[in-house]
Enzyme design. Structure first.
Site, PDB file in Angstrom:
ATOM      1  N   TYR A 118      -5.250  -5.944  -6.221  1.00 11.09           N
ATOM      2  CA  TYR A 118      -5.074  -6.069  -7.667  1.00 11.09           C
ATOM      3  C   TYR A 118      -4.116  -4.980  -8.123  1.00 11.09           C
ATOM      4  O   TYR A 118      -4.289  -3.805  -7.772  1.00 11.09           O
ATOM      5  CB  TYR A 118      -6.415  -5.918  -8.387  1.00 11.09           C
ATOM      6  CG  TYR A 118      -6.314  -5.831  -9.901  1.00 11.09           C
ATOM      7  CD1 TYR A 118      -6.536  -6.948 -10.696  1.00 11.09           C
ATOM      8  CD2 TYR A 118      -6.002  -4.629 -10.536  1.00 11.09           C
ATOM      9  CE1 TYR A 118      -6.452  -6.886 -12.077  1.00 11.09           C
ATOM     10  CE2 TYR A 118      -5.898  -4.551 -11.920  1.00 11.09           C
ATOM     11  CZ  TYR A 118      -6.124  -5.677 -12.683  1.00 11.09           C
ATOM     12  OH  TYR A 118      -6.028  -5.595 -14.046  1.00 11.09           O
ATOM     13  N   GLU A 206      -0.422  -8.096 -15.153  1.00  9.11           N
ATOM     14  CA  GLU A 206      -1.606  -8.154 -14.292  1.00  9.11           C
ATOM     15  C   GLU A 206      -1.306  -9.120 -13.156  1.00  9.11           C
ATOM     16  O   GLU A 206      -1.127 -10.318 -13.388  1.00  9.11           O
ATOM     17  CB  GLU A 206      -2.844  -8.615 -15.072  1.00  9.11           C
ATOM     18  CG  GLU A 206      -4.110  -8.572 -14.225  1.00  9.11           C
ATOM     19  CD  GLU A 206      -5.354  -8.961 -15.009  1.00  9.11           C
ATOM     20  OE1 GLU A 206      -6.218  -8.101 -15.229  1.00  9.11           O
ATOM     21  OE2 GLU A 206      -5.434 -10.137 -15.419  1.00  9.11           O
TER      22      GLU A 206
END
Length: 396
Positions: A118, A206
């Site tokens: 991530y 993101e």
């Protein structure tokens, strides 16, 4: 402003960020044609059908599925197109799916272990610095990781005077446990990603997951990009990517009338001029025991036409039990605003909810007189406390 995954990936590619390739489709027939073209371009034998909506958690809602044949592509895209996709981020109302992306399958087995990471970039408002947030726990909700294993989340703050430094990109790759070519690939990925973030005036990137493939390559499998609307005037080509179908229709209409409107979940409608006054007005409502139903800033030129449109927009919300109008007459005269409110009230017709009008500034007394003499279901106030007391009366 939000954009779709396929749009975000196109932007990232221009800055040298490696991404999972995909082609947009609006029908099952287009999806099959896209799958064939994707096979020619990448050699993939499996495909991923991905719903294109402005929401995360699409896989959990059934909006991302693997297709192992062209028949699968046609069937799955037919199932996803036209569905109302409900995810943790859409709420119970969900999002209607109008298009899908047919993407290459990048999880094919190979000599190396496949890993998911991530990575996000956003502004740390406490320090005033951009921050790269990253973890080895890719493919999961960052909120879940933060709650269960906060020690696995790393942050790298960027000094705006010098920008992202080479040692910081290497540190990120090291903390993710990468070595060899994958380490070099991640360093390149982070540098390109940060360049893109600054280049398009983004407010958040993101990438979840960032994938290390079985061949040791680093790429963005998903991409969520939010843009700073204050910087969009510098990027007309990006503003053109706006998809109003994905936005609240009331907010879109308000924007067309140059009204700054954001729908909230409360019961007291707000109409103000100025963002700071709007925040103070919402505080007043909360202190009076109510909840703001919206943020609505009519701006410095609160003329009759704009006031009328603001009323119409607020009244579309069935949860609104009363409307608080809080105007400071600096640029605009209060008596003109008051007359605009009376005219708007008459043009709209019967308004079944009480309206509290607080006008302060130039010609405030004259404005109060206009409201009081109108004979309409409108309560006037000059002081802030008066307005708060009248909100309490409405809620009693």
């Amino acid at each position: 402003m939000n954009i779709h995954e396929y749009q975000a990936k196109d932007i990232l590619k221009k800055y040298g960020v490696a991404v999972q390739e995909g082609i947009l489709a609006h029908t099952p027939e287009e999806a099959v044609a896209a799958a064939k073209k994707m096979q020619e371009l990448t050699g993939t034998s499996w495909w991923v059908v991905k719903a294109q909506v402005h929401a995360g958690g699409r896989g959990k809602g059934g909006g991302i599925k693997l297709a192992k044949s062209l028949d699968d592509v046609a069937r799955i895209s037919g199932e996803i197109l036209g569905m109302t996709l409900v995810t943790p981020q859409t709420g119970a109302e969900g999002k209607f799916v109008r298009k899908v992306m047919i993407a290459q399958d990048v999880y094919e087995p190979g000599p190396e272990e496949i890993k998911e990471f991530y990575v996000s970039i956003l502004l740390n408002r406490q320090t005033g610095r951009n921050t790269v947030m990253y973890t080895t726990e890719g493919g999961m909700d960052i909120e879940t990781v933060a709650h269960n294993t906060p020690e696995k989340i790393f942050n790298e703050e960027i000094d705006p005077r010098v920008g992202l430094q080479a040692f910081q990109a290497r540190k990120i790759a090291y903390n993710l446990g990468l070595t060899g070519e994958a380490n070099k690939g991640m360093v390149k990925f982070i540098n390109a990603l940060y360049k893109a973030y600054e280049g398009i005036d983004a407010s958040m990137f993101e990438i979840n997951p960032v994938l290390k493939t079985s061949q040791g390559k680093i790429m963005a499998v998903d991409a969520k990009v939010n843009l700073d609307e204050n910087g969009l005037y510098r990027h007309p080509e990006i503003y053109a990517l706006r998809d109003t179908d994905e936005e609240d229709p009331t907010e879109v209409e308000a924007g067309a009338h140059n009204l700054n409107y954001v729908k909230l979940d409360g019961n007291i409608g707000c109409m103000v001029n100025g963002a700071g006054l709007a925040m103070a007005t919402m505080d007043i409502i909360k202190l009076a025991g109510g909840d703001p139903a919206n943020f609505l800033d009519v701006g410095g030129t609160a003329d009759a036409a704009r006031v009328e449109e603001a009323f119409r927009i607020i009244l579309r919300d069935p949860n609104v039990k009363a409307i608080l109008v809080n105007i400071f007459g600096g640029i605009v005269r209060c008596d003109r605003v008051a007359q605009g409110i009376v005219d708007a009230y008459k043009n709209i017709g019967e308004i079944k909810v009480p309206i509290i009008v607080r006008l302060q500034g130039t010609n405030a007394k004259e404005a109060k007189q206009i409201i009081d003499d109108s004979g309409l279901l409108v309560k006037s106030a000059i002081l802030l406390q008066e307005a708060a007391d009248k909100v309490k009366e409405v809620l009693a």
